[in-house]
Design an enzyme around this catalytic site. Structure first.
Site, PDB file in Angstrom:
ATOM      1  N   THR A 204       0.967  -1.183  -0.007  1.00  0.00           N
ATOM      2  CA  THR A 204       0.146  -0.182   0.109  1.00  0.00           C
ATOM      3  C   THR A 204       0.776   1.297  -0.060  1.00  0.00           C
ATOM      4  O   THR A 204       0.311   2.640  -0.261  1.00  0.00           O
ATOM      5  CB  THR A 204      -0.816   0.035   1.127  1.00  0.00           C
ATOM      6  OG1 THR A 204      -0.069  -0.442   2.359  1.00  0.00           O
ATOM      7  CG2 THR A 204      -1.978  -1.149   1.181  1.00  0.00           C
ATOM      8  N   GLU A 205       1.845   1.110   0.466  1.00  0.00           N
ATOM      9  CA  GLU A 205       3.018   2.250   0.166  1.00  0.00           C
ATOM     10  C   GLU A 205       4.363   1.782   0.092  1.00  0.00           C
ATOM     11  O   GLU A 205       4.893   1.009   0.737  1.00  0.00           O
ATOM     12  CB  GLU A 205       2.997   3.100   1.734  1.00  0.00           C
ATOM     13  CG  GLU A 205       1.685   4.016   2.073  1.00  0.00           C
ATOM     14  CD  GLU A 205       1.827   4.634   3.338  1.00  0.00           C
ATOM     15  OE1 GLU A 205       3.120   5.175   3.609  1.00  0.00           O
ATOM     16  OE2 GLU A 205       0.961   4.719   3.911  1.00  0.00           O
TER      17      GLU A 205
END
Length: 305
Positions: A204-205
């Site tokens: 996600t990051e």
């Protein structure tokens, strides 16, 4: 930890030694309640998924042949990723967290551990409440044992009994905390596979910032960072890790916690001084477009297995 222990982030509370643990405890229980709510009310109709996104660096032992350093590196991961993931996937806090925080609390003369406990019912309620695991990852640290002297007021950081080091040869294009160490990502993903039963993972990051505007928007270091880290995800896929998606961090320069607009993670440069906030593509945009269009590296020779 930064919001309730050190006070660096909002709400700025400095509840040393217990604030971070209490906040995390509520987050985990609240996450479980949301998962159960969706599972019982909307899942059948919507067929959606509910997960949690956890950000963690990788901890590598300074001396891989030293059991003491290997134990310290294990504590590093358990006090970061395991703190939240272990209750959700295995039903309780990591044993090493319970042991270390409990021991430090006893040394302080406290009747109970500063790390809260889950009831039997809560453990059952929390375990299994994630359809996927979101992973945010940026960097790696070398870890070794460091015993802190007895402190009347302990903290989340001194509870670990470890020290973090970096290799001066690691590229550090952005802030002082973010070193480019791609191989740590593969090891973190394999840790998740081994520890939590190879769950479905969405990255996600993952990205790197600059603290000053790059000349002519030529962010070659970001291109190299993305290339290195995405390549390590491909290696993890070949290891059998169940990674299903990847999100570069981030699309645009934006507000970064207590760093404000001074730290820029974006693929697109934003002119914050202009009232219209115009956006300009950095060189990494063209590179990442090619990766997206090919769903991988367009040139197979770029992939190093």
């Amino acid at each position: 930890e930064k919001g309730y222990e050190t006070g660096e982030h909002a709400p700025g509370l400095k509840l040393g030694g217990c604030g971070a643990y209490k906040a995390a405890h509520h987050i985990i229980k609240t996450h479980a309640k949301v998962w159960h709510s969706y599972n019982s009310t909307w899942r059948r109709e919507q067929r959606g998924m509910v997960g949690i996104s956890l950000t963690s660096a990788w901890g590598e032992p300074v001396d891989p042949h030293s059991q003491t350093d290997r134990d310290a590196a294990e504590r590093y991961i358990q006090f970061h990723l395991g703190w939240f993931a272990n209750p959700i996937y295995r039903g309780d806090y990591p044993e090493v967290m319970k042991n270390y925080v409990g021991k430090k609390s006893a040394q302080q003369g406290l009747g109970t551990s500063r790390l809260p406990t889950f009831s039997v019912q809560e453990k059952t309620y929390i375990k299994g409440t994630s359809d996927f695991l979101g992973i945010g990852h940026f960097t790696t640290r070398y870890v070794l044992q460091k015993s802190f002297p007895f402190l009347q007021v302990s903290s989340y950081h001194t509870d670990h009994d470890l020290a973090e080091l970096v290799d001066p040869n690691w590229p550090a294009p952005g802030p002082k905390w973010l070193y480019s160490v791609p191989w740590g990502f593969r090891r973190l993903l394999n840790f998740v596979k081994t520890q939590y039963g190879n769950p479905l993972i969405y990255v996600t990051e993952n990205g790197v910032s600059e603290t000053v505007q790059c000349p002519q928007l030529c962010d070659e270091w970001r291109i190299q960072y993305l290339k290195g880290y995405i390549n390590e995800i491909l290696k993890a896929l070949n290891d059998g890790v169940n990674v299903q998606g990847y999100t570069a961090w981030s699309l645009l320069d934006k507000f970064e916690w207590n760093k404000g607009f001074s730290e820029r993670f974006g693929l697109y440069h934003i002119d914050f001084k202009n009232k219209n906030k115009p956006r300009y593509p950095k060189a990494s945009v063209d590179y990442y477009k090619k990766i997206i269009s090919a769903n991988g590296f367009p040139n197979p020779r770029e992939v190093l297995i």
